[in-house]
Write a protein that holds these residues in place. Structure first.
Motif, PDB file in Angstrom:
ATOM      1  N   HIS A  12      24.255  55.772 -12.332  1.00 38.24           N
ATOM      2  CA  HIS A  12      23.304  56.245 -11.263  1.00 38.24           C
ATOM      3  C   HIS A  12      24.294  57.183 -10.456  1.00 38.24           C
ATOM      4  O   HIS A  12      23.891  58.310 -10.095  1.00 38.24           O
ATOM      5  CB  HIS A  12      22.612  55.180 -10.464  1.00 38.24           C
ATOM      6  CG  HIS A  12      21.517  54.718 -11.242  1.00 38.24           C
ATOM      7  ND1 HIS A  12      20.572  55.257 -12.112  1.00 38.24           N
ATOM      8  CD2 HIS A  12      21.021  53.288 -10.984  1.00 38.24           C
ATOM      9  CE1 HIS A  12      19.653  54.473 -12.585  1.00 38.24           C
ATOM     10  NE2 HIS A  12      19.886  53.347 -11.779  1.00 38.24           N
ATOM     11  N   TYR A  27      23.693  61.114 -10.020  1.00 41.27           N
ATOM     12  CA  TYR A  27      23.477  61.991  -8.755  1.00 41.27           C
ATOM     13  C   TYR A  27      24.501  63.161  -8.313  1.00 41.27           C
ATOM     14  O   TYR A  27      24.057  64.051  -7.751  1.00 41.27           O
ATOM     15  CB  TYR A  27      23.084  60.982  -7.524  1.00 41.27           C
ATOM     16  CG  TYR A  27      22.712  61.306  -6.405  1.00 41.27           C
ATOM     17  CD1 TYR A  27      21.526  61.347  -6.171  1.00 41.27           C
ATOM     18  CD2 TYR A  27      23.572  61.465  -5.199  1.00 41.27           C
ATOM     19  CE1 TYR A  27      20.780  61.940  -4.998  1.00 41.27           C
ATOM     20  CE2 TYR A  27      22.841  62.152  -4.141  1.00 41.27           C
ATOM     21  CZ  TYR A  27      21.531  62.105  -4.009  1.00 41.27           C
ATOM     22  OH  TYR A  27      20.966  62.759  -2.852  1.00 41.27           O
ATOM     23  N   HIS A  53      23.550  66.792  -7.365  1.00 44.18           N
ATOM     24  CA  HIS A  53      23.583  67.464  -6.227  1.00 44.18           C
ATOM     25  C   HIS A  53      25.061  68.044  -5.685  1.00 44.18           C
ATOM     26  O   HIS A  53      25.046  68.976  -4.960  1.00 44.18           O
ATOM     27  CB  HIS A  53      22.907  66.210  -5.126  1.00 44.18           C
ATOM     28  CG  HIS A  53      21.978  65.838  -5.172  1.00 44.18           C
ATOM     29  ND1 HIS A  53      20.837  66.555  -4.525  1.00 44.18           N
ATOM     30  CD2 HIS A  53      21.062  64.905  -5.931  1.00 44.18           C
ATOM     31  CE1 HIS A  53      19.578  65.890  -4.771  1.00 44.18           C
ATOM     32  NE2 HIS A  53      19.912  65.045  -5.853  1.00 44.18           N
ATOM     33  N   ILE A 110      20.858  59.396 -14.898  1.00 47.70           N
ATOM     34  CA  ILE A 110      19.759  58.540 -13.963  1.00 47.70           C
ATOM     35  C   ILE A 110      18.939  57.992 -14.979  1.00 47.70           C
ATOM     36  O   ILE A 110      18.715  56.798 -14.920  1.00 47.70           O
ATOM     37  CB  ILE A 110      19.279  59.214 -12.867  1.00 47.70           C
ATOM     38  CG1 ILE A 110      20.620  59.897 -12.000  1.00 47.70           C
ATOM     39  CG2 ILE A 110      18.762  58.130 -12.266  1.00 47.70           C
ATOM     40  CD1 ILE A 110      20.178  60.496 -10.821  1.00 47.70           C
ATOM     41  N   CYS A 138      18.251  54.012 -15.696  1.00 44.59           N
ATOM     42  CA  CYS A 138      17.160  53.082 -15.731  1.00 44.59           C
ATOM     43  C   CYS A 138      16.787  52.359 -17.204  1.00 44.59           C
ATOM     44  O   CYS A 138      16.334  51.209 -17.043  1.00 44.59           O
ATOM     45  CB  CYS A 138      15.896  53.951 -15.339  1.00 44.59           C
ATOM     46  SG  CYS A 138      15.963  54.560 -13.926  1.00 44.59           S
ATOM     47  N   GLY A 156      11.789  48.642 -10.779  1.00 46.45           N
ATOM     48  CA  GLY A 156      13.017  49.364 -10.506  1.00 46.45           C
ATOM     49  C   GLY A 156      12.913  50.800 -11.012  1.00 46.45           C
ATOM     50  O   GLY A 156      13.548  51.832 -10.364  1.00 46.45           O
ATOM     51  N   SER A 157      12.233  51.114 -12.225  1.00 47.76           N
ATOM     52  CA  SER A 157      12.329  52.586 -12.736  1.00 47.76           C
ATOM     53  C   SER A 157      11.116  53.541 -11.806  1.00 47.76           C
ATOM     54  O   SER A 157      11.672  54.552 -11.484  1.00 47.76           O
ATOM     55  CB  SER A 157      11.613  52.613 -14.217  1.00 47.76           C
ATOM     56  OG  SER A 157      12.476  51.900 -14.866  1.00 47.76           O
ATOM     57  N   ALA A 167      10.805  52.918  -8.625  1.00 44.94           N
ATOM     58  CA  ALA A 167      11.363  53.281  -7.378  1.00 44.94           C
ATOM     59  C   ALA A 167      12.335  54.754  -7.601  1.00 44.94           C
ATOM     60  O   ALA A 167      12.396  55.344  -6.788  1.00 44.94           O
ATOM     61  CB  ALA A 167      12.153  52.045  -7.040  1.00 44.94           C
ATOM     62  N   MET A 168      13.003  54.540  -8.601  1.00 54.05           N
ATOM     63  CA  MET A 168      13.773  55.668  -9.037  1.00 54.05           C
ATOM     64  C   MET A 168      13.217  56.987  -9.148  1.00 54.05           C
ATOM     65  O   MET A 168      13.395  58.009  -8.696  1.00 54.05           O
ATOM     66  CB  MET A 168      14.939  55.141  -9.994  1.00 54.05           C
ATOM     67  CG  MET A 168      16.056  56.397 -10.459  1.00 54.05           C
ATOM     68  SD  MET A 168      17.173  56.670  -8.834  1.00 54.05           S
ATOM     69  CE  MET A 168      18.037  55.161  -8.874  1.00 54.05           C
ATOM     70  N   ALA A 198      12.176  58.222  -5.804  1.00 61.69           N
ATOM     71  CA  ALA A 198      13.386  58.531  -5.158  1.00 61.69           C
ATOM     72  C   ALA A 198      13.665  60.038  -5.542  1.00 61.69           C
ATOM     73  O   ALA A 198      13.988  60.929  -4.631  1.00 61.69           O
ATOM     74  CB  ALA A 198      14.332  57.675  -5.147  1.00 61.69           C
ATOM     75  N   ARG A 240      11.940  62.119  -7.827  1.00 63.12           N
ATOM     76  CA  ARG A 240      11.173  62.966  -8.163  1.00 63.12           C
ATOM     77  C   ARG A 240      10.944  63.239  -9.581  1.00 63.12           C
ATOM     78  O   ARG A 240      10.858  64.546 -10.143  1.00 63.12           O
ATOM     79  CB  ARG A 240      10.523  64.087  -7.500  1.00 63.12           C
ATOM     80  CG  ARG A 240      10.486  63.984  -6.021  1.00 63.12           C
ATOM     81  CD  ARG A 240       9.340  63.407  -5.635  1.00 63.12           C
ATOM     82  NE  ARG A 240       8.899  63.636  -3.907  1.00 63.12           N
ATOM     83  CZ  ARG A 240       9.070  62.760  -3.192  1.00 63.12           C
ATOM     84  NH1 ARG A 240       9.706  61.534  -3.763  1.00 63.12           N
ATOM     85  NH2 ARG A 240       8.903  62.492  -2.094  1.00 63.12           N
TER      86      ARG A 240
END
Lengths: 442, 174
Positions: free
Chosen positions: A97, A101, A105, A117, A121, A151-152, A154-155, A158, A160
């Motif tokens: 993860h 990220y 970014h 990411i 998942c 869990g997936s 939520a990610m 987070a 989109r």
């Protein structure tokens, strides 16, 4: 009626290739061409194309990587102690993860970052299975899919991400089927509502047609499962017909309101497809006449019908001309199928024949709508689909009811000739339209 | 969404996943660390679980109603409490099946909480996952020593049980 631009890649690519010729021949001025370039964001086309390719490549890579990781986890290594094993799995999850990220970014590699990411998942799901194995946790495996969904999802929210949203949607449907089968009929009624609340806004925010259409399919499929739990064909018919009608209405609302217009085509196509499938299945007489175990129509089917009626009222006020006729036609088909189902559920008629006639009529009207649609939307594929649907209906009736071989062969021949004649007439119509257009232009 | 908010949302999602992964085994982990050890007699049979690899379904001695003598009528989904007693051979034997959790039991007795599911007594320790590397060895061992298998489990004060290991004669699998 609110108009919005056609932003499909196909149209924009064609426009980009035509524009230089139009300028050269004086059809549009340089200034107008520049405005068109800006409005349709033609300069972004090349980048969009490479983005699509890279996202496909990264997605495939991500899936392979995820598959490898899952296999690695599944081949649980006996020599390592449980605490070390757990630490490694947690670290791998956080690592995947975090790297994803960071690449997204800090390095600007969005697709690669998202793919990692996504892998994280997948690993999260595998870890749930392994943790259950290490601690000898018992119970039905749908619970693990429920945890994976949470869990997936939520990610997905987070970052989109529609791909992770699709994963969560898939695992949630497996959870739903298991939960529903495990004697939780009442509690599972909430599932279509949860999908609507959690996945539709996600698809909207992520601007994903695929996630939107997949969510719509899951909502209708779940409602149909819930409707059909009484082992009642009529309840299933009601679930499917009301779902089809709702999808059509939602798609038309997107088209006419201009809100997320890119969702319109996929949603209306799903709606029409579902209505066509429903009308075809229940056009057979054997599906009618069974005794119903419950006299109350399914809750979700009634909700779908109410929403469809509300949406249709708005559509009929906004639409005009062809569009209005089209909506009235589809509404008639959906209503005919749904009313037939409600009458069968409430046992108003134990006879098969009226229902068989009604559904066959609905199917024929639907074919007519699709052919009509092909004419004024100038989509040849729709014409052929509508024509083939009529042929399928006619041949099915001939095969369903006892008829002599000679009569059957005549029916096949007649259908073949009719399709060819219809095709010829359609092409002539298209040529006349094209010629009229040229004359008007001259 | 600002960069900071995006990072916070992402970190929140990772934390949600870690919390779920911790919550899934939490109850079993607590039972394993705080419960007392019991050894139960089993007779294995068993299919396949796709998510967690192979496992054997253990037919525990305490899963059989007739092992308790007279048993009250339980409806489906109802809770039940099996009272077990340590035998001289170290294996815990069924004594009685109760509706309410008994208290004040002597030291050589324990309670395992269960539920009646589709007419069967279930305690959440009926499935033993077979590790990949030991799959064929365990399968062979179970096939040749069908009535000599037993499991070691932990039982906490509330009666929750957690499976620890499978034993066939002097061989231990965990």
């Amino acid at each position: 009626m609110t108009e919005s631009y056609n932003n499909s890649r196909k149209f924009r690519t064609a426009l980009q290739s035509e524009l230089p010729l139009w300028i050269e021949q004086g059809l549009v001025s340089e200034e107008a061409a520049s405005r068109l370039q800006t409005t349709y964001q033609l300069s972004n086309l090349k980048e969009e194309s490479s983005r699509l390719l890279s996202s496909v490549i990264f997605a495939i890579g991500g899936l392979l990587l995820g598959g490898g990781l899952i296999s690695f986890v599944a081949a649980n290594w006996e020599e390592i102690s449980d605490p070390v094993k757990l630490t490694l799995l947690f670290a791998a999850l956080v690592g995947l993860h975090s790297v994803g990220y960071w690449l997204w970014h800090s390095r600007g590699w969005q697709r690669l970052g998202e793919a990692l990411i996504f892998c994280g998942c997948l690993l999260f799901g595998a870890n749930i299975g392994l943790v259950a194995q290490i601690y000898q946790i018992q119970g039905d495996s749908y619970g693990a899919f429920g945890a994976w969904t949470l869990g997936s999802l939520a990610m997905a929210w987070a970052i989109r991400s529609w791909t992770i949203g699709l994963l969560a949607l898939f695992t949630s449907f497996i959870w739903f089927v298991g939960f529903h089968e495990d004697s939780h009929e009442r509690a599972s009624l909430i599932y279509p509502m949860a999908l609507t609340a959690l996945f539709v806004p996600l698809a909207w925010k992520a601007g994903s047609r695929i996630l939107y259409a997949a969510t719509a399919i899951c909502i209708v499929a779940a409602a149909s499962v819930l409707a059909g739990e009484a082992r009642s064909e009529a309840q299933l018919l009601l679930g499917m017909s009301s779902g089809g009608l709702l999808l059509w209405t939602a798609g038309e609302l997107h088209r006419l309101s201009g809100m997320r217009r890119e969702f319109a085509n996929a949603t209306t196509a799903l709606g029409l497809g579902l209505l066509a499938l429903t009308a075809y299945i229940w056009s057979f007489r054997d599906l009618w006449g069974s005794s119903e175990t419950t006299r109350v129509p399914s809750l979700w089917a009634l909700v779908f019908l109410a929403l469809s009626v509300a949406g249709s009222v708005w559509l009929l006020r906004k639409a005009s001309g062809h569009e209005r006729g089209l909506n009235i036609g589809v509404l008639t088909v959906g209503a005919t199928l749904s009313i037939s189902a409600i009458l069968a559920i409430s046992a108003v008629g134990a006879r098969k024949l009226p229902f068989v006639i009604m559904t066959n009529l609905a199917a024929i009207i639907l074919a007519g709508i699709v052919i009509r649609m092909s004419l004024f939307r100038e989509q040849r594929a729709l014409f052929w689909l509508g024509s083939l649907y009529v042929v399928l209906l006619i041949l099915s009736r001939f095969l369903e009811y006892e008829a002599s071989l000679l009569l059957r062969s005549l029916a096949f021949l007649a259908c073949g000739v009719a399709v060819i004649l219809a095709g010829v007439r359609y092409e002539q119509y298209r040529r006349r339209q094209a010629a009229n257009g040229r004359e008007a232009g001259a | 969404m600002t960069k900071r908010m995006a990072l916070a949302a992402f970190a929140g999602a990772v934390i949600v996943q870690l919390v779920i992964l911790t919550a899934v085994p939490a109850r079993k982990a607590i039972t394993r660390s705080t419960g007392r050890t019991v050894v139960l007699k089993v007779q294995p049979v068993g299919p396949y679980n796709s998510l967690s690899g192979y496992y054997v379904m253990l037919s525990l001695e305490i899963s059989r109603r007739d092992a308790f003598g007279s048993v009250p009528d339980f409806s489906d989904g109802e809770e039940c409490f099996a009272v077990i007693e340590r035998g001289e051979d170290g294996i815990w034997k069924p004594v009685s099946l109760e509706r309410a959790r008994p208290s004040g039991l002597p030291e050589n007795r324990a309670v395992v909480a269960g539920r009646v599911e589709h007419g069967q007594l279930r305690y959440g320790i009926e499935n033993f996952y077979i590790p990949e590397a030991q799959r064929s060895a365990i399968a062979e061992d179970l096939r040749t020593n069908r009535d000599r298998a037993k499991v070691e489990a932990k039982v906490d004060s509330a009666g929750n049980a957690a499976l620890v290991k499978l034993m066939i004669e002097d061989r231990v699998y965990q």
